[in-house]
Design an enzyme around this catalytic site. Structure first.
Site, PDB file in Angstrom:
ATOM      1  N   ASP A  50       0.803  -1.223   0.000  1.00 23.91           N
ATOM      2  CA  ASP A  50       0.000   0.000   0.000  1.00 23.91           C
ATOM      3  C   ASP A  50       0.841   1.280   0.000  1.00 23.91           C
ATOM      4  OD1 ASP A  50       0.846   0.131   2.700  1.00 23.91           O
ATOM      5  OD2 ASP A  50      -1.016  -0.778   3.407  1.00 23.91           O
ATOM      6  N   ARG A  64       0.989   6.806   0.015  1.00 24.58           N
ATOM      7  CA  ARG A  64       0.234   5.795   0.760  1.00 24.58           C
ATOM      8  C   ARG A  64      -1.103   5.696   0.052  1.00 24.58           C
ATOM      9  NH1 ARG A  64      -2.423   2.571   3.263  1.00 24.58           N
ATOM     10  NH2 ARG A  64      -2.079   1.841   5.378  1.00 24.58           N
ATOM     11  N   ASP A  69      -5.498  -0.910   3.295  1.00 22.54           N
ATOM     12  CA  ASP A  69      -4.443  -1.357   4.195  1.00 22.54           C
ATOM     13  C   ASP A  69      -4.080  -2.772   3.769  1.00 22.54           C
ATOM     14  OD1 ASP A  69      -2.700  -1.467   6.413  1.00 22.54           O
ATOM     15  OD2 ASP A  69      -4.291  -2.244   7.723  1.00 22.54           O
ATOM     16  N   THR A  70      -2.791  -3.028   3.597  1.00 21.26           N
ATOM     17  CA  THR A  70      -2.331  -4.367   3.264  1.00 21.26           C
ATOM     18  C   THR A  70      -1.459  -4.876   4.411  1.00 21.26           C
ATOM     19  OG1 THR A  70      -0.316  -3.607   2.130  1.00 21.26           O
ATOM     20  CG2 THR A  70      -2.305  -3.870   0.777  1.00 21.26           C
ATOM     21  N   GLU A  72       1.774  -6.167   6.379  1.00 19.86           N
ATOM     22  CA  GLU A  72       3.167  -5.721   6.275  1.00 19.86           C
ATOM     23  C   GLU A  72       4.005  -6.775   5.552  1.00 19.86           C
ATOM     24  OE1 GLU A  72       4.172  -2.701   7.056  1.00 19.86           O
ATOM     25  OE2 GLU A  72       2.200  -2.216   7.853  1.00 19.86           O
ATOM     26  N   ARG A 117       3.545  11.447   3.877  1.00 20.34           N
ATOM     27  CA  ARG A 117       3.254  10.667   2.677  1.00 20.34           C
ATOM     28  C   ARG A 117       2.039  11.261   1.980  1.00 20.34           C
ATOM     29  NH1 ARG A 117       2.734   4.859   5.523  1.00 20.34           N
ATOM     30  NH2 ARG A 117       1.204   6.146   6.602  1.00 20.34           N
TER      31      ARG A 117
END
Length: 183
Positions: A50, A64, A69-70, A72, A117
């Site tokens: 992401d 971002r 949300d992916t 980690e 970001r």
């Protein structure tokens, strides 16, 4: 006066050759445009599923991907990569390779986060990357305030991936309200 057939054929061949070269050159110069509300960018590298590093007008920035949300993919935050983190990063890296990239800001969301970001939607050849990642079960919808442009579209894609038990949804209890639970 008769023109030698070989000379005549040679002249025709040269004309066709140069005409063909001109047409090929003209086709290569056709630019791919981005939508009016999007900004063209160039990929530098993929950090994880992401987050990417890109350049815009020669300036390097981190992006971002807004609303997703992916897991980690690195061990920095979590001590080890999370399930489907590496798959999300690899998918994103391969999916955007060689494509025309652009970003779109959401008027209902801040443009820069606390980590400096850029927060925006990412497009590859006009296709919304966030939607693709969610459809593939490599990302969950998150960090929304409720008024974003593509929130309902992403939530629909998420519901379909969850029902199909695709990737992150295949591990019972893995996807949490605020991220990914240890499994």
């Amino acid at each position: 006066m008769k023109i030698n057939k070989k000379i005549f054929s040679g002249i025709i061949a040269l004309i066709l050759f140069f005409t063909g070269s001109f047409v090929i050159d003209q086709q290569q110069e056709i630019p791919i445009t981005v939508a009016e509300n999007q900004i063209a960018i160039e990929l530098v590298r993929t950090i994880d599923g992401d987050t990417i590093v890109f350049t815009e007008d020669g300036e390097e920035k981190k992006l971002r991907l807004l609303l997703i949300d992916t897991p980690e993919s690195s061990t920095t935050k979590t001590g080890s990569s999370q399930p489907y983190g590496t798959e999300a990063k690899d998918f994103l890296t391969n999916y955007v390779e060689g494509k025309k990239l652009s970003i779109e800001y959401d008027p209902a969301h801040e443009k820069i986060d606390d980590y400096n970001r850029v927060l925006a939607y990412l497009y590859a050849d006009g296709e919304l990357i966030q939607e693709v990642m969610v459809e593939k079960g490599l990302a969950r919808v998150g960090y929304e305030n409720g008024d974003e442009l593509y929130l309902s579209k992403l939530e629909e894609a998420e519901q379909e991936a969850e029902v199909a038990n695709v990737n992150i949804w295949s591990i019972e209890g893995y996807v949490g309200e605020y991220g990914f639970n240890k499994k």
